[in-house]
Every structure is written in structure tokens, then in C-alpha cells.
Design an enzyme around this catalytic site. Structure first.
Site, PDB file in Angstrom:
ATOM      1  N   ASP A  95       0.870  -1.182   0.000  1.00 29.12           N
ATOM      2  CA  ASP A  95       0.000   0.000   0.000  1.00 29.12           C
ATOM      3  C   ASP A  95       0.906   1.232   0.000  1.00 29.12           C
ATOM      4  OD1 ASP A  95      -3.073   0.737   1.726  1.00 29.12           O
ATOM      5  OD2 ASP A  95      -1.718   2.160   0.772  1.00 29.12           O
ATOM      6  N   MET A  96       0.755   2.069  -1.027  1.00 26.73           N
ATOM      7  CA  MET A  96       1.588   3.265  -1.131  1.00 26.73           C
ATOM      8  C   MET A  96       1.258   4.214   0.020  1.00 26.73           C
ATOM      9  SD  MET A  96       3.256   2.503  -3.807  1.00 26.73           S
ATOM     10  CE  MET A  96       4.141   4.027  -4.098  1.00 26.73           C
ATOM     11  N   ASP A 131      -3.628   2.238  -5.362  1.00 25.10           N
ATOM     12  CA  ASP A 131      -2.326   2.198  -4.669  1.00 25.10           C
ATOM     13  C   ASP A 131      -2.136   0.962  -3.791  1.00 25.10           C
ATOM     14  OD1 ASP A 131      -3.812   2.755  -2.337  1.00 25.10           O
ATOM     15  OD2 ASP A 131      -2.172   3.977  -1.539  1.00 25.10           O
ATOM     16  N   GLU A 132      -2.901  -0.083  -4.068  1.00 24.78           N
ATOM     17  CA  GLU A 132      -2.910  -1.211  -3.131  1.00 24.78           C
ATOM     18  C   GLU A 132      -3.033  -2.527  -3.886  1.00 24.78           C
ATOM     19  OE1 GLU A 132      -6.048  -2.641   0.239  1.00 24.78           O
ATOM     20  OE2 GLU A 132      -6.247  -0.631  -0.561  1.00 24.78           O
TER      21      GLU A 132
HETATM   22  P1  TTP Z   1      -5.195   5.049   0.927  1.00 26.92           P
HETATM   23  O1  TTP Z   1      -4.175   3.993   0.660  1.00 26.92           O
HETATM   24  O2  TTP Z   1      -6.354   4.695   1.781  1.00 26.92           O
HETATM   25  O3  TTP Z   1      -4.517   6.316   1.599  1.00 26.92           O
HETATM   26  P2  TTP Z   1      -3.126   6.971   1.331  1.00 26.92           P
HETATM   27  O4  TTP Z   1      -2.308   6.190   0.360  1.00 26.92           O
HETATM   28  O5  TTP Z   1      -3.334   8.397   0.970  1.00 26.92           O
HETATM   29  O6  TTP Z   1      -2.446   6.943   2.761  1.00 26.92           O
HETATM   30  P3  TTP Z   1      -1.873   5.685   3.563  1.00 26.92           P
HETATM   31  O7  TTP Z   1      -2.088   4.464   2.723  1.00 26.92           O
HETATM   32  O8  TTP Z   1      -0.434   6.001   3.786  1.00 26.92           O
HETATM   33  O9  TTP Z   1      -2.662   5.650   4.833  1.00 26.92           O
HETATM   34  O10 TTP Z   1      -5.770   5.593  -0.437  1.00 26.92           O
HETATM   35  C1  TTP Z   1      -4.982   5.732  -1.602  1.00 26.92           C
HETATM   36  C2  TTP Z   1      -5.371   6.960  -2.384  1.00 26.92           C
HETATM   37  O11 TTP Z   1      -6.752   6.879  -2.702  1.00 26.92           O
HETATM   38  C3  TTP Z   1      -5.200   8.224  -1.592  1.00 26.92           C
HETATM   39  O12 TTP Z   1      -3.924   8.804  -1.744  1.00 26.92           O
HETATM   40  C4  TTP Z   1      -6.299   9.107  -2.134  1.00 26.92           C
HETATM   41  C5  TTP Z   1      -7.369   8.155  -2.603  1.00 26.92           C
HETATM   42  N1  TTP Z   1      -8.501   8.158  -1.643  1.00 26.92           N
HETATM   43  C6  TTP Z   1      -9.681   8.768  -2.030  1.00 26.92           C
HETATM   44  O13 TTP Z   1      -9.819   9.260  -3.150  1.00 26.92           O
HETATM   45  N2  TTP Z   1     -10.711   8.790  -1.130  1.00 26.92           N
HETATM   46  C7  TTP Z   1     -10.614   8.258   0.127  1.00 26.92           C
HETATM   47  O14 TTP Z   1     -11.563   8.306   0.922  1.00 26.92           O
HETATM   48  C8  TTP Z   1      -9.390   7.620   0.506  1.00 26.92           C
HETATM   49  C9  TTP Z   1      -9.243   7.013   1.855  1.00 26.92           C
HETATM   50  C10 TTP Z   1      -8.368   7.604  -0.423  1.00 26.92           C
HETATM   51 MG    MG Z   2      -2.088   4.106   0.578  1.00 21.49          MG
END
Ligand code: TTP
Ligand code: MG
Length: 357
Positions: free
Chosen positions: A18-19, A112-113
Site C-alpha cells: 500500500d503506497m 495504490d494497493e
Molecule cells: P489510501 O491507501 O487509503 O490512503 P493513502 O495512500 O493516501 O495513505 P496511507 O495508505 O499512507 O494511509 O488511499 C490511496 C489513495 O486513494 C489516496 O492517496 C487518495 C485516494 N482516496 C480517495 O480518493 N478517497 C478516500 O476516501 C481515501 C481514503 C483515499
Molecule cells: Mg495508501
């Protein structure tokens, strides 16, 4: 660390990546002036919501789905940036293409996952993870968090453990200790509504949840109750659903010194054809199209392709075709990059199937 030799009996063959603060990190990477500052990506207007915030901004209590006006109150000095979806999708593609360089069995869960199944790879899990993280950092400047375990539930839990830029391994002998103190919301399948139901009967963490019988959980949550019963005991039999087929496989490299010496170029093409053939055979794939790409010192890119009636992966055929394609390209100045790619792919398994047909 040799994980295979450690106490755990179950193979650690599932990885979850997960980025970190994905969109915000891409913005930081594209604009180094943002480095170290709180960065908040989200709708431009005050009515919009926060899409994501980097870890600096999270210190101020800013998080995804928070209204922008509230984020501005919490973090007035924050850098607020409107989302650039195309850019994030492009970077995501880059990251996934690095993952595919190492592993074929990938289930992309979001932009991103992903889950990776490494059971067919003859390398220690931690070694693969280090290589992936290193290459992603080198090519994109971004960090990711990685969880390694023997099923999806635990791998995802692990990737969340040491965010950002974390690596966490969960082995079988860590269960149940690692699960006991966790909040019930950490269990995939328990959303806010289910959590409220459980809180109402005095259940807050997994230790409390373990006291409940499977029948009771089924009564409460229907079929999902069965899954919850298993998950909190570290059991999860879900398979990796590969979401994308590989479309091409190639070898591409920039030379230390640009050259237009034909013998040198042919030497490179021979070496790359050999590498490509090795990779294709290793992965049990064959391709029907060979593409040669060259980039000259003025950064002009030219490509030529040839599509055959048969699928190939042997060195001499790839090499011969690549040479034919080289002759089709007019070379006016020095070359700095050559790439050879095989596409229109078929796996050997499919080939066997078609033989039986
Ligand atoms: P996530 O992996 O949930 O969040 P993140 O990568 O920003 O942070 P981390 O993993 O370090 O906790 O989501 C990936 C991307 O998806 C995020 O950068 C932005 C997008 N996103 C949305 O568009 N809406 C949302 O509600 C969430 C949680 C993420
Ligand atoms: Mg992420």
C-alpha cells in the site's frame, strides 16, 4: 533473516503493498518545494473534502474525507492542492509495472494497493520486498508499506502496522497474541455499523470478540459472521484474484555512453534478446509480436514491430527479428537506449490447452 527456517509452519507467501499517502506523495515528488510541509490533496472549494493528506498534515489531525474548511482550520499553513487524477493513475501504472517485473500473481485492490502471491518465487519474502521497495523508490521516489504473512487478512493488517515506509511480518506463532488487543474495526468486514452493534453489547477488541460463538456471530451478521469468526483466529482462505493479465514483457536499457557503432548495437541487441528469452521461458510465456525501440541522443524515439503467425520465446528467433527491425530504422545520430519487447502473449498453460483442443 531466514523466515522459512523460523518457527512458523505456514508459508509466508502473501504480500500486501500500500503506497504511503499516495496522492500527496506524488505531489511532493513532482514539486520538491512541498517536501517537509503539510500537504493536503482535495477539492478546491471549501465545500470539498480531503482526498488524502501527507503524514505531516496528519499530525494536525487532518485525514481523508474531512471537509476542506475543517482541514483549513486544523492546519492553516497546509498546502492545499486539487487532485490530478491522470497523474496519479500514470504513477500507479508505473508502480504496478514494477510489481509485475517481480511477480505475475497480483490482485490490484485499488489505485495504490495490491496483494501479491509469491508462492512460486524462489526468494525469501523479505528479499523480494526489499527489491520491490528499492525499485519503486528509484523509479518513482515513492515509499510503500508492506505486510508479509500467510493469508490476505494478516498481510493487510501487517502493511498497516508500521506506516509509512514500513515492513511487517506476521508469522503463525504470533497468532493469537498479535490479534487479541486490536480494535474490532481492524477486522475486514466490520464497518462502523457492525462496530456499533458490537460496542452496544460491550465488545470493543478482538479479545472480547473471541468470546462469541460462531452461531452468535452468524445470528448478528449473517454469512459475514462466519468470516469474522475465522479472521479473528487468523484464518482466511481467500485466493489472490489476478486482476490483470500481463500484456508484454521486455528488456530496455539506457547506455552509459551513446553510440552509433553497428557492432556495438548488435552486441546489445544480442544480449537483450538473450535476457528476454530467458525471462519469457522463466515465466512460461511466449509472444507473437517483437518490438524494437531505440532512443537517440536527441531523445527521439523510434519503434518497429513484427507480428508472427506463431508464438516464440527462443533466443535465436527473437535476435533475428530484432536485427531485421534494426535494419528498418534509419539511424542518423548516436543511440542512447535500446528496448526489445515481446507482446501478444500466451502462457504455456494456454498453449497446452489449445493442443488438447
Ligand atoms: P489510501 O491507501 O487509503 O490512503 P493513502 O495512500 O493516501 O495513505 P496511507 O495508505 O499512507 O494511509 O488511499 C490511496 C489513495 O486513494 C489516496 O492517496 C487518495 C485516494 N482516496 C480517495 O480518493 N478517497 C478516500 O476516501 C481515501 C481514503 C483515499
Ligand atoms: Mg495508501
Amino acid at each position: 533473516m531466514n523466515l522459512q527456517d523460523s518457527k512458523n509452519r505456514t508459508k509466508l507467501n502473501i504480500i500486501h503493498v500500500d503506497m504511503d499517502a499516495f496522492y500527496a506523495s506524488v505531489e511532493e515528488q513532482d514539486n520538491p518545494r512541498l517536501k517537509g510541509l503539510p500537504v493536503i490533496v482535495g477539492g478546491l472549494s471549501n465545500h470539498g473534502i480531503v482526498t488524502t493528506a501527507n503524514y505531516e498534515a496528519r499530525k494536525y489531525g487532518v485525514h481523508s474525507a474531512m471537509p476542506i474548511f475543517m482541514a483549513k482550520k486544523k492546519c492553516p499553513k497546509g498546502c492545499f492542492i486539487p487532485p490530478r487524477m491522470k497523474r496519479y493513475r500514470d504513477v500507479s501504472k508505473e508502480v504496478f509495472s514494477i510489481l509485475y517485473d517481480f511477480i505475475d500473481l497480483i490482485e490490484q485492490v485499488s489505485i495504490d494497493e495490491a496483494y501479491l502471491d509469491i508462492s512460486k518465487i524462489a526468494m525469501e519474502p523479505i528479499e523480494i520486498v526489499m527489491k520491490i521497495k528499492e525499485k519503486v523508490m528509484l523509479n518513482t521516489g515513492l515509499t510503500m508499506s508492506v505486510g508479509i504473512s500467510y493469508n490476505k487478512f494478516l498481510a493487510k493488517l501487517a502493511s498497516d502496522w508500521n506506516k509509512p515506509n514500513g515492513i511487517k511480518v506476521i508469522t503463525e506463532d504470533m497468532i493469537p497474541e498479535i490479534l487479541l488487543p486490536l480494535h474490532i474495526r481492524k477486522v475486514h468486514g466490520i464497518g462502523p455499523k457492525s462496530a456499533k452493534k458490537l460496542n452496544d453489547i460491550g465488545i470493543y477488541n478482538i479479545k472480547d470478540l473471541l468470546e462469541l460463538s460462531e452461531d452468535f456471530l452468524i445470528e448478528l451478521f449473517g454469512k459475514a459472521g462466519m468470516e469474522i469468526y475465522s479472521r479473528i483466529r487468523g484464518i482466511d482462505y481467500r485466493k489472490i484474484n489476478t486482476t490483470r493479465e500481463r500484456k508484454s514483457l521486455g528488456v530496455e536499457r539506457t547506455f552509459q555512453e551513446a553510440t552509433n557503432d553497428r557492432t556495438t548495437l548488435v552486441g546489445y541487441i544480442e544480449k537483450f534478446s538473450e535476457e528476454l528469452s530467458y525471462d519469457l521461458k522463466n515465466k512460461g510465456i511466449q509472444g507473437r509480436t517483437i518490438t524494437l525501440k531505440i532512443k537517440d541522443e536527441n531523445f527521439t524515439v523510434q519503434t518497429r514491430s513484427k507480428t508472427l503467425n506463431e508464438y516464440i520465446n527462443n533466443f535465436s528467433q527473437i535476435f533475428d527479428i530484432a536485427l531485421e527491425l534494426l535494419d528498418e530504422i534509419e539511424i542518423n545520430c548516436k543511440i542512447r537506449l535500446i528496448g526489445i519487447t515481446s507482446s501478444n502473449l500466451m502462457t504455456s498453460e494456454l498453449e497446452q490447452l489449445s493442443l488438447f483442443d
